[in-house]
Design a protein around this motif. Structure first.
Motif, PDB file in Angstrom:
ATOM      1  N   GLN A 134     -64.708  18.277  19.099  1.00  0.00           N
ATOM      2  CA  GLN A 134     -65.545  17.475  19.969  1.00  0.00           C
ATOM      3  C   GLN A 134     -64.687  16.792  21.031  1.00  0.00           C
ATOM      4  O   GLN A 134     -63.476  16.609  20.847  1.00  0.00           O
ATOM      5  CB  GLN A 134     -66.308  16.444  19.145  1.00  0.00           C
ATOM      6  N   PRO A 135     -65.298  16.394  22.175  1.00  0.00           N
ATOM      7  CA  PRO A 135     -64.500  15.778  23.257  1.00  0.00           C
ATOM      8  C   PRO A 135     -63.647  14.601  22.781  1.00  0.00           C
ATOM      9  O   PRO A 135     -62.483  14.477  23.173  1.00  0.00           O
ATOM     10  CB  PRO A 135     -65.571  15.330  24.253  1.00  0.00           C
ATOM     11  N   GLU A 136     -64.232  13.736  21.932  1.00  0.00           N
ATOM     12  CA  GLU A 136     -63.460  12.580  21.481  1.00  0.00           C
ATOM     13  C   GLU A 136     -62.312  12.994  20.564  1.00  0.00           C
ATOM     14  O   GLU A 136     -61.271  12.315  20.503  1.00  0.00           O
ATOM     15  CB  GLU A 136     -64.370  11.573  20.768  1.00  0.00           C
ATOM     16  N   GLN A 137     -62.468  14.115  19.859  1.00  0.00           N
ATOM     17  CA  GLN A 137     -61.388  14.605  19.006  1.00  0.00           C
ATOM     18  C   GLN A 137     -60.272  15.203  19.858  1.00  0.00           C
ATOM     19  O   GLN A 137     -59.080  14.990  19.585  1.00  0.00           O
ATOM     20  CB  GLN A 137     -61.931  15.638  18.022  1.00  0.00           C
ATOM     21  N   ARG A 138     -60.657  15.969  20.892  1.00  0.00           N
ATOM     22  CA  ARG A 138     -59.646  16.489  21.831  1.00  0.00           C
ATOM     23  C   ARG A 138     -58.832  15.347  22.417  1.00  0.00           C
ATOM     24  O   ARG A 138     -57.595  15.403  22.487  1.00  0.00           O
ATOM     25  CB  ARG A 138     -60.327  17.278  22.970  1.00  0.00           C
ATOM     26  N   GLN A 139     -59.552  14.318  22.887  1.00  0.00           N
ATOM     27  CA  GLN A 139     -58.868  13.211  23.547  1.00  0.00           C
ATOM     28  C   GLN A 139     -57.958  12.462  22.587  1.00  0.00           C
ATOM     29  O   GLN A 139     -56.847  12.068  22.954  1.00  0.00           O
ATOM     30  CB  GLN A 139     -59.907  12.262  24.163  1.00  0.00           C
ATOM     31  N   ALA A 140     -58.417  12.250  21.355  1.00  0.00           N
ATOM     32  CA  ALA A 140     -57.582  11.532  20.382  1.00  0.00           C
ATOM     33  C   ALA A 140     -56.305  12.303  20.088  1.00  0.00           C
ATOM     34  O   ALA A 140     -55.209  11.719  20.032  1.00  0.00           O
ATOM     35  CB  ALA A 140     -58.379  11.305  19.094  1.00  0.00           C
ATOM     36  N   LEU A 141     -56.422  13.609  19.903  1.00  0.00           N
ATOM     37  CA  LEU A 141     -55.242  14.426  19.605  1.00  0.00           C
ATOM     38  C   LEU A 141     -54.276  14.447  20.785  1.00  0.00           C
ATOM     39  O   LEU A 141     -53.073  14.228  20.622  1.00  0.00           O
ATOM     40  CB  LEU A 141     -55.661  15.849  19.241  1.00  0.00           C
ATOM     41  N   ASP A 301     -55.215  10.009  13.685  1.00  0.00           N
ATOM     42  CA  ASP A 301     -56.459   9.295  13.371  1.00  0.00           C
ATOM     43  C   ASP A 301     -57.636   9.902  14.155  1.00  0.00           C
ATOM     44  O   ASP A 301     -58.301   9.218  14.937  1.00  0.00           O
ATOM     45  CB  ASP A 301     -56.311   7.795  13.682  1.00  0.00           C
ATOM     46  N   ILE A 302     -57.876  11.174  13.930  1.00  0.00           N
ATOM     47  CA  ILE A 302     -58.923  11.901  14.652  1.00  0.00           C
ATOM     48  C   ILE A 302     -60.302  11.435  14.175  1.00  0.00           C
ATOM     49  O   ILE A 302     -60.581  11.457  12.972  1.00  0.00           O
ATOM     50  CB  ILE A 302     -58.792  13.422  14.423  1.00  0.00           C
ATOM     51  N   PRO A 303     -61.184  11.031  15.072  1.00  0.00           N
ATOM     52  CA  PRO A 303     -62.520  10.590  14.635  1.00  0.00           C
ATOM     53  C   PRO A 303     -63.325  11.750  14.065  1.00  0.00           C
ATOM     54  O   PRO A 303     -63.208  12.894  14.505  1.00  0.00           O
ATOM     55  CB  PRO A 303     -63.157  10.065  15.930  1.00  0.00           C
ATOM     56  N   GLY A 304     -64.140  11.433  13.052  1.00  0.00           N
ATOM     57  CA  GLY A 304     -65.028  12.437  12.479  1.00  0.00           C
ATOM     58  C   GLY A 304     -64.386  13.353  11.464  1.00  0.00           C
ATOM     59  O   GLY A 304     -65.030  14.283  10.987  1.00  0.00           O
ATOM     60  N   ASP A 309     -60.031  14.107   2.387  1.00  0.00           N
ATOM     61  CA  ASP A 309     -60.716  15.198   1.694  1.00  0.00           C
ATOM     62  C   ASP A 309     -60.192  16.560   2.148  1.00  0.00           C
ATOM     63  O   ASP A 309     -60.789  17.593   1.847  1.00  0.00           O
ATOM     64  CB  ASP A 309     -62.226  15.101   1.950  1.00  0.00           C
ATOM     65  N   GLY A 310     -59.089  16.549   2.914  1.00  0.00           N
ATOM     66  CA  GLY A 310     -58.464  17.804   3.329  1.00  0.00           C
ATOM     67  C   GLY A 310     -58.942  18.357   4.656  1.00  0.00           C
ATOM     68  O   GLY A 310     -58.537  19.453   5.051  1.00  0.00           O
ATOM     69  N   GLU A 311     -59.796  17.609   5.374  1.00  0.00           N
ATOM     70  CA  GLU A 311     -60.268  18.105   6.673  1.00  0.00           C
ATOM     71  C   GLU A 311     -59.174  17.959   7.724  1.00  0.00           C
ATOM     72  O   GLU A 311     -58.401  16.995   7.714  1.00  0.00           O
ATOM     73  CB  GLU A 311     -61.518  17.348   7.116  1.00  0.00           C
TER      74      GLU A 311
END
Length: 370
Positions: A134-141, A301-304, A309-311
């Motif tokens: 997701q966009p917010e995950q891309r940005q966090a990484l 600290d990727i959101p979502g 749990d291994g994600e």
């Protein structure tokens, strides 16, 4: 609207134009593609108007979709998934439901059980359950890796290769839509040894990759990915264009290439020895980058993500995320071109949850008008 010779029933193509009028451009384009393909299929069977569409017509179309699903089970590039078949049929049914609302036809033949019985078994899940960056995950990484690279350059200068390389890897995955095995080495496929600098054209904005179809093909390289690559190249200063873009710094692997080059193993850092002696390092592998993604997902600290749990962010999740962004913002054709799907149905299958969501919104509007 054009009608048949008896002056009664609208022709299918004109009815479609009225159906999509006023809808969002992307949604209208998707409807025109799917329903338009069905109209062409109908024309080959001498079905040209809304009145010509019978339950038997839809049963035959459902059977046609089922045969395409069977072809896809034998060869993924030669057919469609069951989820796509149901998405296509649902869009045709929505078109015919609209026609009944405006009294062009008395009932929707696609709703009849005799027709729907010919569809393939409905899948229990869909692509919405699969990972999409997701966009917010891309940005966090990318924010995490960018800060890490900047700090390393400030502190270590030319020794900051690994953090700068990691930032470039993540940017290429996050913004190009390439498959991991197209830019990284795959130990199980001798043809896939990772891209070299000869495959990257920073000025033209392209990367040349060995595609899934085993054909060499260009893929777009947007500025969000080309800038980190340019910084990496400046830092690495490779002696020639045959050097890997994403070199491995795995110590045992570096010792293997030092041995293969005929040198004694050094007491010093093997990476420095490789650079000093002009020994071409190996490329990072897909499995190596999966390990990096697990570490980055935890540290950034990727959101979502439930990292406990291994994600973690996956290689193919990056590709799906690029396609999803393009599909939502520019439509199916843009996503298909970037992802280099030979068959548009592959793109539709991957993003059928978007089509279904937009269809639900459209149907909500329709029923609100009652």
């Amino acid at each position: 609207m054009t009608v048949d010779d008896t002056g009664g029933s609208p022709c299918l193509s004109d009815a479609l134009a009225e159906f999509v009028d006023g809808k969002s451009p992307n949604y209208a384009a998707n409807l025109e593609r799917v329903v338009g393909t069905w109209i062409d299929w109908c024309a080959d069977r001498d079905v040209h108007t809304l009145e010509d569409v019978e339950v038997k017509t839809m049963a035959r179309y459902a059977d046609h979709l089922t045969r395409r699903v069977r072809a896809g089970q034998a060869d993924a590039d030669d057919g469609i998934a069951a989820s796509s078949a149901w998405t296509y049929y649902s869009q045709i049914s929505a078109f015919l439901s609209w026609a009944t609302k405006w009294e062009y036809i008395p009932e929707n033949p696609a709703d009849k059980g005799r027709a729907k019985d010919q569809l393939p078994p409905k899948p229990s899940g869909n692509d919405a359950d699969r990972q999409f960056w997701q966009p917010e995950q891309r940005q966090a990484l990318l924010t995490y890796l960018d800060e890490r690279a900047r700090e390393a350059v400030d502190e270590a200068g030319l020794d900051a290769v690994e953090p700068v390389r990691d930032r470039a890897i993540a940017a290429v995955l996050a913004y190009t839509g390439v498959r991991g095995a197209e830019v990284l080495a795959d130990r199980h496929d001798p043809r896939r040894t990772g891209i070299t600098w000869s495959d990257v054209d920073l000025e033209a904005g392209t990367i040349t990759v060995l595609g899934k179809n085993q054909e060499v093909e260009p893929t777009p390289l947007p500025e969000q990915a080309s800038r980190p690559l340019a910084r990496l190249r400046t830092l690495l200063s490779p002696p020639d264009d045959d050097w890997p873009v994403f070199p491995s710094r795995h110590t045992p692997t570096l010792y293997e290439v030092i041995d293969a080059a005929g040198y004694d193993r050094p007491d010093a850092d093997p990476w420095t020895f490789v650079l000093d002696n002009g020994i071409e390092p190996p490329s990072l592998t897909t499995s190596g980058v999966r390990s990096l993604l697990k570490r980055w997902s935890r540290d950034a600290d990727i959101p979502g993500l439930d990292v406990e749990d291994g994600e973690y962010l996956t290689l193919h999740g990056a590709r799906r995320g690029v396609g999803e962004k393009l599909y939502r913002e520019r439509g199916a054709a843009a996503a298909q071109r970037t992802l280099r799907h030979a068959d548009p149905s592959t793109t539709s299958q991957m993003y059928s949850h978007i089509e279904a969501s937009e269809l639900a919104e459209d149907n909500t509007d329709i029923f609100d008008e009652e």
